[in-house]
Scaffold this active site. Structure first.
Site, PDB file in Angstrom:
ATOM      1  N   ASP A  37       1.692  -1.936   8.673  1.00 18.91           N
ATOM      2  CA  ASP A  37       2.220  -1.272  10.078  1.00 18.91           C
ATOM      3  C   ASP A  37       2.992   0.182   9.566  1.00 18.91           C
ATOM      4  O   ASP A  37       2.676   1.230  10.076  1.00 18.91           O
ATOM      5  CB  ASP A  37       3.294  -2.123  10.794  1.00 18.91           C
ATOM      6  CG  ASP A  37       2.880  -3.400  10.834  1.00 18.91           C
ATOM      7  OD1 ASP A  37       2.022  -3.796  12.056  1.00 18.91           O
ATOM      8  OD2 ASP A  37       2.834  -4.294   9.973  1.00 18.91           O
TER       9      ASP A  37
ATOM     10  N   GLU B  36      -5.178  -2.783   6.121  1.00 16.81           N
ATOM     11  CA  GLU B  36      -5.720  -1.633   6.717  1.00 16.81           C
ATOM     12  C   GLU B  36      -5.510  -0.474   6.101  1.00 16.81           C
ATOM     13  O   GLU B  36      -6.726   0.539   5.925  1.00 16.81           O
ATOM     14  CB  GLU B  36      -5.597  -1.641   8.100  1.00 16.81           C
ATOM     15  CG  GLU B  36      -4.628  -0.876   8.803  1.00 16.81           C
ATOM     16  CD  GLU B  36      -5.014  -0.976  10.399  1.00 16.81           C
ATOM     17  OE1 GLU B  36      -5.086  -1.888  11.046  1.00 16.81           O
ATOM     18  OE2 GLU B  36      -5.060   0.143  11.102  1.00 16.81           O
TER      19      GLU B  36
HETATM   20  O1  TRH Z   1       0.506  -4.609   3.312  1.00 18.89           O
HETATM   21  P1  TRH Z   1      -0.640  -5.012   4.072  1.00 18.89           P
HETATM   22  O2  TRH Z   1      -1.277  -6.235   3.850  1.00 18.89           O
HETATM   23  O3  TRH Z   1      -0.796  -4.740   5.463  1.00 18.89           O
HETATM   24  C1  TRH Z   1      -1.301  -5.582   6.325  1.00 18.89           C
HETATM   25  C2  TRH Z   1      -2.155  -4.795   7.325  1.00 18.89           C
HETATM   26  O4  TRH Z   1      -1.974  -3.571   7.696  1.00 18.89           O
HETATM   27  C3  TRH Z   1      -2.777  -5.686   8.612  1.00 18.89           C
HETATM   28  O5  TRH Z   1      -3.693  -4.997   9.091  1.00 18.89           O
HETATM   29  C4  TRH Z   1      -1.503  -5.995   9.341  1.00 18.89           C
HETATM   30  O6  TRH Z   1      -1.905  -6.636  10.463  1.00 18.89           O
HETATM   31  C5  TRH Z   1      -0.418  -6.582   8.404  1.00 18.89           C
HETATM   32  O7  TRH Z   1       0.056  -5.976   7.334  1.00 18.89           O
HETATM   33  C6  TRH Z   1       0.879  -6.899   9.315  1.00 18.89           C
HETATM   34  O8  TRH Z   1      -1.927  -3.762   3.555  1.00 18.89           O
HETATM   35  P2  TRH Z   1      -2.187  -2.492   3.906  1.00 18.89           P
HETATM   36  O9  TRH Z   1      -2.366  -1.919   5.098  1.00 18.89           O
HETATM   37  O10 TRH Z   1      -3.405  -2.004   2.930  1.00 18.89           O
HETATM   38  O11 TRH Z   1      -0.768  -1.536   3.348  1.00 18.89           O
HETATM   39  C7  TRH Z   1      -0.591  -1.559   2.165  1.00 18.89           C
HETATM   40  C8  TRH Z   1       0.224  -0.360   1.889  1.00 18.89           C
HETATM   41  O12 TRH Z   1       1.070  -0.272   0.604  1.00 18.89           O
HETATM   42  C9  TRH Z   1      -0.358   0.948   1.936  1.00 18.89           C
HETATM   43  O13 TRH Z   1       0.090   1.885   2.552  1.00 18.89           O
HETATM   44  C10 TRH Z   1      -0.289   1.321   0.306  1.00 18.89           C
HETATM   45  C11 TRH Z   1       0.944   0.793   0.313  1.00 18.89           C
HETATM   46  N1  TRH Z   1       1.160   0.681  -1.374  1.00 18.89           N
HETATM   47  C12 TRH Z   1       1.902   1.565  -2.346  1.00 18.89           C
HETATM   48  O14 TRH Z   1       2.658   2.341  -1.421  1.00 18.89           O
HETATM   49  N2  TRH Z   1       2.074   1.244  -3.389  1.00 18.89           N
HETATM   50  C13 TRH Z   1       1.334   0.403  -4.193  1.00 18.89           C
HETATM   51  O15 TRH Z   1       1.847   0.156  -5.295  1.00 18.89           O
HETATM   52  C14 TRH Z   1       0.810  -0.407  -3.533  1.00 18.89           C
HETATM   53  C15 TRH Z   1      -0.053  -1.576  -4.192  1.00 18.89           C
HETATM   54  C16 TRH Z   1       0.272  -0.269  -2.067  1.00 18.89           C
END
Ligand code: TRH
Length: 399
Positions: A20, A285
């Site tokens: 989010d 996402e």
């Molecule tokens: O963290 P998520 O599992 O988020 C989820 C989804 O958005 C889902 O649709 C929603 O319903 C739920 O949360 C509440 O996965 P997502 O969306 O890929 O977000 C991960 C974020 O973390 C993304 O912005 C990239 C960031 N990230 C970093 O900044 N540094 C890192 O080292 C890693 C591994 C990720």
């Protein structure tokens, strides 16, 4: 004295994980950097935002993010803020419900109010994107759907992203600097005869990790680098490798595999990790969208919903990408293998046949992923859609 409102207010509640706020923070940055819009980001969980952007404090009720002009102000959304006047353009991320005090002040001040929905490539999105929902006080809320489908809200993409990716891929000195700064060991170049494979493993807990590692071990002549960011999938890695002590910063060698457990990177650096890899396992996402822009094959661990609606969402994504009306898309074999590996990873079981079929089509999938990234870049960009629509609304309101 009230200060004048910025152009945009974005409201975000952190439900769980990083998605989010990951989307909201990226949107705030793109609005400011690429569209010269001043932004106020309201978030209820500063701790999660500070993981994505360590320059931010978790202790300040209000703070301005350094080095971006126009500014991004971050407000800790912890209680009523009656002194803050609404912005002309308001984004309610993922139906998070605006504060009542703010809502009461919107009339006559807010020109456009958007409800930013979760990503979906399901066909019904085409009928729902852009719909207006008149509220009881005559305010108008408009629904925005990010999607890989054309004629929707599209996907978030920084204006210089693809150019930066090209530079990073081709500039060894830049990669070396980056690797040193962020403590990400680079894959060592391999002889042309022994093609290496570099894989990002970003996911939730997953029992398919153990069979995946076993199958990768059978690629004896092929060096495999695995990057596993610390987080939920690390628990599965500890179990699969019988190494409960694994922590960020560790490197483990097992046969042809080198596994690097990485510290969580700032969001702005996460893309570079994807660019280094031949194959990206992503989740949620925001990382899905970043994997699309990386132009490499991906396996998506979709956020599971209790009613199992996520399976239709997963298939819709694969359909929207695997079939391309302009050049027919992937071969049936590649499309099938890609679907099988995505289903297997989400079912947390990985059969050798599915893996081998996937590996056999990886060259085609790699070429196609690059093509997909260029194709999607021709479609609507989400921040661009928001800005254009907001200005159209402003023009209507002032005419
Ligand atoms: O963290 P998520 O599992 O988020 C989820 C989804 O958005 C889902 O649709 C929603 O319903 C739920 O949360 C509440 O996965 P997502 O969306 O890929 O977000 C991960 C974020 O973390 C993304 O912005 C990239 C960031 N990230 C970093 O900044 N540094 C890192 O080292 C890693 C591994 C990720």
């Amino acid at each position: 004295m009230h200060t004048p409102p910025p152009h945009w207010d974005i409201f975000c509640r952190v439900i769980d994980n990083f998605g989010d706020i990951g989307v909201s923070w990226r949107l705030a940055r793109i609005l400011a950097t690429d569209h010269q819009q001043s932004v106020r980001l309201w978030v209820d969980d500063l701790g999660t935002l500070a993981r994505l952007e360590p320059a931010l404090s978790t202790a300040l009720a209000r703070q301005v993010y350094p080095d971006i002009n126009p500014s991004i102000e971050i407000i800790h959304w912890a209680g009523p803020q009656p002194d803050i006047l609404p912005a002309p353009y308001v984004i309610e991320a993922f139906g998070c419900e605006l504060p009542a005090t703010y809502r009461a002040l919107m009339s006559g001040r807010t020109v456009a109010w958007f409800n930013l929905e979760y990503f979906s490539a399901e066909p019904w999105v085409l009928n729902c994107h852009g719909l207006h929902s008149p509220q009881s006080d005559h305010a108008d809320k408009q629904f925005v759907f990010p999607s890989t489908l054309p004629h929707t809200g599209g996907l978030l993409r920084e204006a210089n992203l693809l150019q930066e990716r090209q530079t990073f891929i081709h500039d060894a000195a830049e990669r070396a600097r980056w690797s040193q700064q962020w403590r990400v060991p680079l894959p060592t170049p391999t002889a042309p005869s022994s093609k290496g494979l570099t894989i990002l493993l970003f996911g939730y807990e997953n029992e398919a990790l153990a069979p995946l590692i076993n199958l990768l071990n059978t690629l004896e002549d092929q060096p495999v680098i695995l990057y596993l960011p610390e987080g939920r999938l690390l628990a599965s890695a500890r179990a699969a490798l019988n190494r409960p002590d694994l922590v960020a910063g560790d490197t483990l060698h097992q046969g042809n595999i080198t596994l690097h457990i990485l510290p969580f990177l700032p969001q702005a650096q996460f893309d570079r990790l994807l660019w280094l890899c031949d194959l990206n396992f992503v989740r949620g996402e925001d990382s899905l969208v970043r994997a699309l822009w990386a132009g490499k094959p991906l396996v998506w661990q979709i956020y599971p919903t209790e009613d199992d609606a996520h399976w239709a969402k997963l298939d819709a994504l694969l359909d929207s990408l695997g079939l391309d009306s302009f050049n027919q898309g992937l071969s049936p074999a590649a499309r099938h293998a890609w679907r099988r590996i995505n289903h297997a990873w989400n079912q947390q079981t990985l059969a050798p046949d599915d893996w081998h079929a996937f590996m056999a089509t990886l060259p085609e999938l790699s070429q196609y992923a690059e093509h997909t990234s260029s194709r999607l870049a021709q479609q609507t960009e989400l921040a661009d859609w928001l800005v254009k629509t907001a200005f159209e609304r402003l023009q209507c309101a002032t005419n």
